[in-house]
Design a protein around this motif. Structure first.
Motif, PDB file in Angstrom:
ATOM      1  N   ASN A  96       0.936  -1.210  -0.167  1.00  0.00           N
ATOM      2  CA  ASN A  96      -0.101   0.047   0.009  1.00  0.00           C
ATOM      3  C   ASN A  96       0.830   1.302  -0.040  1.00  0.00           C
ATOM      4  N   HIS A  99       0.028   6.650  -3.383  1.00  0.00           N
ATOM      5  CA  HIS A  99      -0.504   6.812  -4.507  1.00  0.00           C
ATOM      6  C   HIS A  99      -1.307   5.767  -5.014  1.00  0.00           C
ATOM      7  N   GLY A 100      -1.402   4.693  -4.285  1.00  0.00           N
ATOM      8  CA  GLY A 100      -2.084   3.418  -4.878  1.00  0.00           C
ATOM      9  C   GLY A 100      -1.506   2.207  -4.518  1.00  0.00           C
ATOM     10  N   CYS A 102       0.308  -1.434  -5.120  1.00  0.00           N
ATOM     11  CA  CYS A 102       1.220  -2.116  -5.918  1.00  0.00           C
ATOM     12  C   CYS A 102       1.156  -3.702  -5.751  1.00  0.00           C
ATOM     13  N   SER A 142      -7.407  -7.253  -6.008  1.00  0.00           N
ATOM     14  CA  SER A 142      -8.093  -6.129  -6.113  1.00  0.00           C
ATOM     15  C   SER A 142      -9.507  -6.324  -5.699  1.00  0.00           C
ATOM     16  N   ARG A 147     -10.053  -2.276  -4.270  1.00  0.00           N
ATOM     17  CA  ARG A 147      -9.291  -1.376  -4.551  1.00  0.00           C
ATOM     18  C   ARG A 147      -8.867  -1.601  -6.020  1.00  0.00           C
ATOM     19  N   ARG A 148      -8.666  -0.437  -6.867  1.00  0.00           N
ATOM     20  CA  ARG A 148      -8.107  -0.678  -7.935  1.00  0.00           C
ATOM     21  C   ARG A 148      -6.570  -0.817  -7.763  1.00  0.00           C
ATOM     22  N   THR A 150      -2.759  -0.086  -9.005  1.00  0.00           N
ATOM     23  CA  THR A 150      -2.215   0.974 -10.016  1.00  0.00           C
ATOM     24  C   THR A 150      -0.968   0.649 -10.401  1.00  0.00           C
ATOM     25  N   ASN A 151      -0.247  -0.273  -9.797  1.00  0.00           N
ATOM     26  CA  ASN A 151       1.297  -0.662 -10.234  1.00  0.00           C
ATOM     27  C   ASN A 151       1.385  -2.051 -10.027  1.00  0.00           C
ATOM     28  N   ASN A 186       3.911   2.097 -15.171  1.00  0.00           N
ATOM     29  CA  ASN A 186       3.510   1.628 -13.779  1.00  0.00           C
ATOM     30  C   ASN A 186       3.926   0.142 -13.610  1.00  0.00           C
TER      31      ASN A 186
END
Ligand code: SAH
Length: 346
Positions: A96, A99-100, A102, A142, A147-148, A150-151, A186
């Motif tokens: 976590n 910015h998102g 991973c 996810s 949560r989406r 992102t990386n 990403n």
């Protein structure tokens, strides 16, 4: 054995449902959309129920089932164990960041590279993971976290460039707007230095962030801990990375797992300087995670002292956040422990 819908991209799904099930082509888009939301076939509510039943006769959505996860509060890291359809345990880690989220993805069950400090390779290679199995790690996580993602980092167990075709398809589908829509910027691929694979990435124009697991700055030292050095030596690996940098404009990272008394000397810092000078390569320092056999944790001053040496050469470096060490989140550690427990072992 059943087949899995996530093994197919949208175009392949179109073919399957129009030819095999006499369905209108738009239903492939519906199924594809559901898959990336993590839905099982029975949850794909806008498909006619007879079609859902017919599909479920032959297919399941995903080839991985969730086994358990462990959370490390201090670093907000969660490690997941999944089982493949043929009963192999694989692991993924969700990190976590501000910015998102991973996800650290496994690309093989086991690994045949045999690096001395790494748990993933201890039992050798079990098998390559499929693109569907790699995508499923992300989709399942996810959905569970709500949560989406992102990386993506390809730094779980396995050597991605030893499973080139599957990893390439995975990256393309992760990047595609019909897939996970994750930008190539990403996505990070980490390799122990399979030069032929780096060259294929260049030919195929797969321009992700490339990390080379260097871990020692000379042929002599690297040979002691990384058998890959025999096939592709350090100079060839660095050369291939420079070529990748030129073609892709992506900055190269060199991972350097600091092992006290082995690769933390002044000579090592000087050799790293020789490698990095006139480049924008970044050294990512990692404190070795202790493993059952040889490696114990470094003393507190080891990292500090080595950083001082790097600074004296003006080398660009970062120190990797010490993630998940209390939950064995270093390569292969948790999986090997879980598998041992399942077999009645320690
Ligand atoms: N095969 C690929 C990717 C998997 S390993 C590669 O070699 O890059 C991901 C990273 O974790 C590599 O840099 C690897 O060397 C490092 N790693 C493995 N075992 C470790 C340990 N015990 N402590 C710290 N880092 C480790």
């Amino acid at each position: 054995m059943k087949d899995y819908l996530i093994n197919y991209d949208k175009t392949a799904l179109e073919y399957i449902i129009t030819h095999g099930y006499n369905q209108p082509v738009f239903r492939a888009g519906q199924i594809n959309g559901w898959l990336y939301k993590g839905a099982e076939i029975c949850e794909m509510h806008n498909l006619p129920s007879a079609f859902r039943l017919a599909l479920a006769d032959k297919y399941e959505a995903f080839p991985l089932s969730y086994k358990f996860d462990l959370y490390e509060e201090k670093t907000d890291t969660r490690k997941f164990i999944f089982s493949t359809a043929d009963g192999i345990f694989i692991e993924s880690v969700a990190l976590n960041y501000d910015h998102g989220i991973c996800v650290c993805v496994s690309t093989q069950a086991g690994c045949r590279m045999g690096c001395a400090f790494c748990e993933s390779g201890k039992g050798g290679l079990i098998r390559n993971l499929t693109p569907g199995e790699m995508l499923s790690q992300i989709i399942r996580i996810s959905k569970m976290l709500g949560r989406r993602i992102t990386n993506i980092v390809l730094m779980g167990s396995g050597e991605p460039l030893d499973n080139y075709d599957n990893v390439k398809e995975f990256i393309l589908r992760a990047n595609s707007p019909d897939g996970l829509s994750i930008s190539m910027r990403n996505i990070t691929l980490s390799t122990c230095g399979i030069v032929s694979g780096i060259k294929r990435l260049i030919e195929d124009k797969i321009f992700v962030n490339l990390s080379l697991s260097l871990h020692a700055p000379s042929h002599e030292l690297r040979s002691k801990i990384m058998p890959v050095e025999k096939a592709y030596n350090i100079n060839e690996a660095i050369q291939a990375c420079k070529q990748y940098r030129k073609e892709s404009s992506r900055r190269i990272t060199l991972e350097y797992c600091l092992i006290e008394g082995f690769n933390d000397t002044a000579e090592c810092a000087k050799a790293l300087y020789q490698i990095c000078k006139n480049t924008d390569m970044l050294i990512n320092l990692i404190d070795v995670n202790s493993t059952k056999g040889k490696y114990t944790r470094n003393s507190a001053h080891c990292m500090r002292n080595f950083v001082e040496k790097l600074k004296s050469y003006n080398i660009n470096y970062t120190i990797r956040r010490r993630l998940g060490s209390s939950i064995n989140a270093a390569c292969g550690q948790l999986r090997s422990e879980y598998a041992a427990n399942q077999n009645g072992g320690a």
